[in-house]
Write a protein that holds these residues in place. Structure first.
Motif, PDB file in Angstrom:
ATOM      1  N   ILE A 227       1.207  -1.039  -0.188  1.00  0.00           N
ATOM      2  CA  ILE A 227      -0.030   0.085  -0.183  1.00  0.00           C
ATOM      3  C   ILE A 227       1.002   1.100  -0.162  1.00  0.00           C
ATOM      4  O   ILE A 227       1.164   1.871  -0.604  1.00  0.00           O
ATOM      5  N   SER A 230       2.496   1.096  -3.493  1.00  0.00           N
ATOM      6  CA  SER A 230       1.817   1.951  -4.694  1.00  0.00           C
ATOM      7  C   SER A 230       1.476   4.111  -3.962  1.00  0.00           C
ATOM      8  O   SER A 230       1.044   4.156  -5.313  1.00  0.00           O
ATOM      9  N   GLY A 247       0.827   2.056  -8.521  1.00  0.00           N
ATOM     10  CA  GLY A 247       0.142   3.311  -8.012  1.00  0.00           C
ATOM     11  C   GLY A 247      -0.097   3.893  -9.508  1.00  0.00           C
ATOM     12  O   GLY A 247      -0.205   4.567  -9.717  1.00  0.00           O
ATOM     13  N   ALA A 264      -8.594   2.724 -14.141  1.00  0.00           N
ATOM     14  CA  ALA A 264      -8.435   3.074 -12.863  1.00  0.00           C
ATOM     15  C   ALA A 264      -8.451   1.791 -12.018  1.00  0.00           C
ATOM     16  O   ALA A 264      -8.534   1.707 -10.738  1.00  0.00           O
ATOM     17  N   LEU A 265      -9.928   0.989 -12.511  1.00  0.00           N
ATOM     18  CA  LEU A 265     -10.209  -0.429 -11.818  1.00  0.00           C
ATOM     19  C   LEU A 265      -8.997  -1.374 -11.735  1.00  0.00           C
ATOM     20  O   LEU A 265      -9.210  -1.822 -10.168  1.00  0.00           O
ATOM     21  N   GLY A 268      -6.278  -0.428  -8.964  1.00  0.00           N
ATOM     22  CA  GLY A 268      -7.105  -0.430  -7.523  1.00  0.00           C
ATOM     23  C   GLY A 268      -7.167  -1.884  -7.438  1.00  0.00           C
ATOM     24  O   GLY A 268      -6.742  -2.703  -6.205  1.00  0.00           O
ATOM     25  N   LEU A 269      -8.015  -3.141  -8.568  1.00  0.00           N
ATOM     26  CA  LEU A 269      -8.441  -4.456  -7.418  1.00  0.00           C
ATOM     27  C   LEU A 269      -7.259  -4.825  -7.542  1.00  0.00           C
ATOM     28  O   LEU A 269      -7.258  -5.810  -6.269  1.00  0.00           O
ATOM     29  N   ILE A 271      -4.290  -3.632  -6.428  1.00  0.00           N
ATOM     30  CA  ILE A 271      -3.227  -3.711  -4.929  1.00  0.00           C
ATOM     31  C   ILE A 271      -4.043  -4.307  -3.864  1.00  0.00           C
ATOM     32  O   ILE A 271      -4.042  -4.904  -2.962  1.00  0.00           O
ATOM     33  N   PHE A 272      -6.052  -3.831  -4.001  1.00  0.00           N
ATOM     34  CA  PHE A 272      -6.951  -4.214  -3.218  1.00  0.00           C
ATOM     35  C   PHE A 272      -6.587  -5.736  -2.746  1.00  0.00           C
ATOM     36  O   PHE A 272      -6.318  -6.188  -1.947  1.00  0.00           O
ATOM     37  N   VAL A 275      -3.648  -6.832  -1.136  1.00  0.00           N
ATOM     38  CA  VAL A 275      -3.606  -6.535   0.537  1.00  0.00           C
ATOM     39  C   VAL A 275      -4.260  -7.320   1.240  1.00  0.00           C
ATOM     40  O   VAL A 275      -4.182  -7.488   2.443  1.00  0.00           O
ATOM     41  N   LEU A 276      -5.077  -7.535   0.523  1.00  0.00           N
ATOM     42  CA  LEU A 276      -6.306  -8.322   1.546  1.00  0.00           C
ATOM     43  C   LEU A 276      -5.894 -10.117   1.655  1.00  0.00           C
ATOM     44  O   LEU A 276      -5.663 -10.366   3.084  1.00  0.00           O
ATOM     45  N   ASN A 279      -3.498  -9.506   4.165  1.00  0.00           N
ATOM     46  CA  ASN A 279      -3.913  -9.037   5.675  1.00  0.00           C
ATOM     47  C   ASN A 279      -4.712 -10.772   6.385  1.00  0.00           C
ATOM     48  O   ASN A 279      -4.890 -10.910   7.354  1.00  0.00           O
ATOM     49  N   LEU A 280      -5.569 -11.421   4.950  1.00  0.00           N
ATOM     50  CA  LEU A 280      -5.711 -12.700   5.625  1.00  0.00           C
ATOM     51  C   LEU A 280      -5.313 -13.753   5.816  1.00  0.00           C
ATOM     52  O   LEU A 280      -5.271 -13.744   6.876  1.00  0.00           O
TER      53      LEU A 280
END
Lengths: 296, 334
Positions: A227, A230, A247, A264-265, A268-269, A271-272, A275-276, A279-280
């Motif tokens: 994160i 980016s 980023g 944009a979509l 970003g997806l 990265i999301f 990172v998700l 984190n999980l």
């Protein structure tokens, strides 16, 4: 555990609760999703030239801003200068992967070395290290990284140093506390009585015991580094613009937001989801290893 | 209490001095010469030398640092290369916008995160719980500049409901009194302008608050659940108190200390996040000012802002420490 007909479900519980009850091992799902994300990131990063359908910097104004087309040559569309979004996402994973691994490695080595030293020896050494922690922790997150990049310049190595500058602190704090607690335990005292040196005790008794915390923290540190990198790239402060990054792609997308949403979509997806996943994975590992947290 | 606050404040001074030294050292790595940033290349060498001497740029670094520190203490961070005005003046002009945004984001995070976390804790394993868990993981994992871009795409580009950026519609003629636009419009009784300002604030505040919402939800859930297992909750239940009363008056109140801590800790992240969100939404605060300063190599502005940002961060953490005593009477300060 799977739900069987014989499961007795107390009255008044809804279908959802029954589902949850039968999927108690959701942390298994979390870990699975997390591991799959890490695997995908590593595979994309290592094999980018073979996986990417186009060279990441190949420009072709004739095909600029093509919308996604699942059957065409540009599956996720193209950007304002006709570069393939999918290929750039695949190549962009390299920067994310390198940064995440390097920052996690340097931060953990620095943080654990200082944390264990402070916790094990205590006294003045601890006091001095705590002062250093206090100084570095006084900067708001990302601010020190931004200051370093702003003054020293841009580049992969500088971004890694800049992001490590604050990331070692959680490692230091946690391992310090653990080393402090371990120092008083019988098996360490016994080792000391038997004449083991401090170095031996740290290597053979302290470090193996703090390893689980380090693994859990590394998962979160990698997510955080991705994160942060980016964000820096988005602000134009990351690696040089010639290297594709997620980023950087999002930063490019801002000027074309009303005409090319796919620019944009998708980055970003990427990265999301990465990172998700991390984190999980971190959460699943924490649940697995920390019995105190497991009860919640 | 007063003594403790003074001592804590005094303790922050050496930290700030070292922070200033770190930033000053970093500045020595900066490419180029401050003089060449300011005057044209055609100036003679003698002119450049005169300016160097007048500015003390030929002094030893330690001397330069002490000068810099002496000026910084009085709030003098020099003149911005780009804006040709004192850094402090620039910062004070734009600080209220950042504070307004950060407070609004905190409000969003608290208003969504606390009820969601408490509901999830009250019914573990329920749909609410799963919703809260999914929501908080997503909130923590989404980069805020991406959410910002997507929301602009939807709310401004597609539905035309909210503006895509800026702080207030032009030509509303609201006089700046406090610098906080929502407050100024209310003071002047300009409800139309208040509504306009609120619409401009909505998306940036929502985006900036997303990560914090995720963290507050998770923490509230964990703390309330822990509190629900305590003996006093059992006692309250045995007394026959209602579920809602136990949840909010007993469990939540005791979980509040942890929640306030996290709000304080996250306020720093909010300040950093503001740099990005302000850039996405062209919000005229100190975050976007810093990013502009970096791209134009405006070194006095960068140093001033990094130090002011850090000082605010330290102060907020101190305030949070003091706030504990108000929330939790068990914590007494000696």
């Amino acid at each position: 555990m799977t739900m069987t007909a014989g499961n007795s479900i107390p009255a008044g519980q809804g279908r959802w609760q029954r589902f949850r009850r039968s999927h108690r091992h959701l942390s298994g799902f979390k870990a699975g999703f997390g591991l799959a994300t890490v695997a995908a990131l590593v595979i994309m990063g290592l094999f980018s030239p073979w996986l990417a359908p186009h060279p990441p910097n190949q420009q072709d104004l004739m095909v600029a801003m093509m919308p996604p087309d699942w059957t065409g040559p540009y599956v996720l569309g193209t950007d304002h200068v006709g570069r393939d979004i999918l290929s750039r996402i695949i190549y962009g994973s390299r920067v994310s992967l390198i940064i995440a691994l390097s920052v996690a490695l340097f931060a953990s080595v620095t943080g654990v070395a200082l944390g264990v030293t402070a916790g094990y020896f205590g006294g003045r050494i601890d006091g001095a290290i705590q002062k250093v922690v206090e100084i570095f922790w006084s900067f708001p997150p990302l601010m020190l990284a931004i200051a370093i990049v702003a003054f020293v310049g841009q580049g992969l190595a500088i971004v890694i140093i800049a992001l490590t500058a604050q990331r070692w602190i959680p490692y230091c704090r946690v391992t310090r506390a653990e080393a402090m607690a371990l120092r008083e335990r019988e098996f360490i005292m016994a080792a000391r009585t038997l004449g083991a040196s401090d170095g031996f005790i740290i290597r053979h008794h302290i470090l193996p015991n703090v390893m689980l915390s380090i693994i859990v923290m590394t998962s979160f540190a990698m997510a955080n580094a991705i994160i942060a990198e980016s964000s820096l790239s988005f602000l134009g402060l990351g690696v040089p613009p010639a290297i594709p990054t997620w980023g950087g792609m999002l930063s490019d997308s801002r000027a074309y937001i009303s005409s090319a949403w796919w620019m944009a979509l998708f980055p970003g997806l990427a990265i999301f989801l990465t990172v998700l996943g991390l984190n999980l994975l971190g959460d699943a590992l924490r649940n697995q290893f920390d019995p105190k947290l497991k009860s919640h | 209490m007063l003594l403790y606050s003074t001592r804590r404040l005094a303790g922050a001074i050496p930290v700030l001095i070292v922070v200033a030294a770190v930033v000053f050292t970093l500045m020595q790595f900066a490419p180029g010469d401050a003089v060449s940033m300011l005057i044209s290349d055609e100036a003679s060498d003698a002119d450049k030398a005169r300016i160097r001497e007048a500015w003390g740029l030929d002094d030893p670094p330690l001397m330069q640092f002490l000068n810099f520190l002496g000026n910084a203490v009085t709030g003098d961070f020099g003149t911005s290369f780009k804006y040709k005005m004192p850094v402090m003046e620039l910062v004070l002009e734009r600080l209220p916008a950042t504070i307004e945004l950060a407070l609004a984001a905190t409000l969003v995070a608290v208003a969504i995160g606390i009820p969601l976390g408490v509901l999830a804790a009250a019914r573990p394993g329920s749909l609410w719980d799963s919703l809260a868990s999914t929501f908080s993981f997503a909130g923590i994992s989404m980069p805020n500049f991406w959410i910002g871009i997507l929301l602009i795409l939807l709310f401004a580009g597609h539905w035309h409901l909210l503006p895509s950026g800026g702080r207030a519609p032009w030509g509303m003629g609201v006089e700046p009194i406090t610098g906080f636009l929502l407050l100024d419009t209310l003071i002047q009784g300009r409800l139309d302008a208040f509504w306009g300002a609120l619409k401009h604030l909505a998306l940036p505040a929502l985006v900036l608050g997303t990560n914090m919402t995720g963290i507050i939800t998770q923490l509230t859930r964990a703390s309330v659940q822990e509190a629900l297992h305590e003996d006093y909750v059992m006692t309250a239940r045995a007394k026959g108190l209602g579920g809602m009363r136990i949840l909010w008056r007993h469990a939540f109140r005791n979980a509040l200390v942890g929640v306030v801590t996290i709000i304080g800790l996250e306020f720093g992240a909010l300040l950093s996040g503001a740099m990005i969100v302000e850039t996405v939404f062209a919000w005229p605060g100190i975050g976007s000012l810093l990013i502009q300063g970096i791209s134009s190599r405006d070194y006095p502005l960068i140093i001033g802002l990094v130090l002011i940002y850090t000082a605010i961060f330290i102060l907020v953490n101190l305030l949070i420490d003091l706030l504990y005593t108000l929330i939790d009477p068990r914590i007494r300060i000696n």
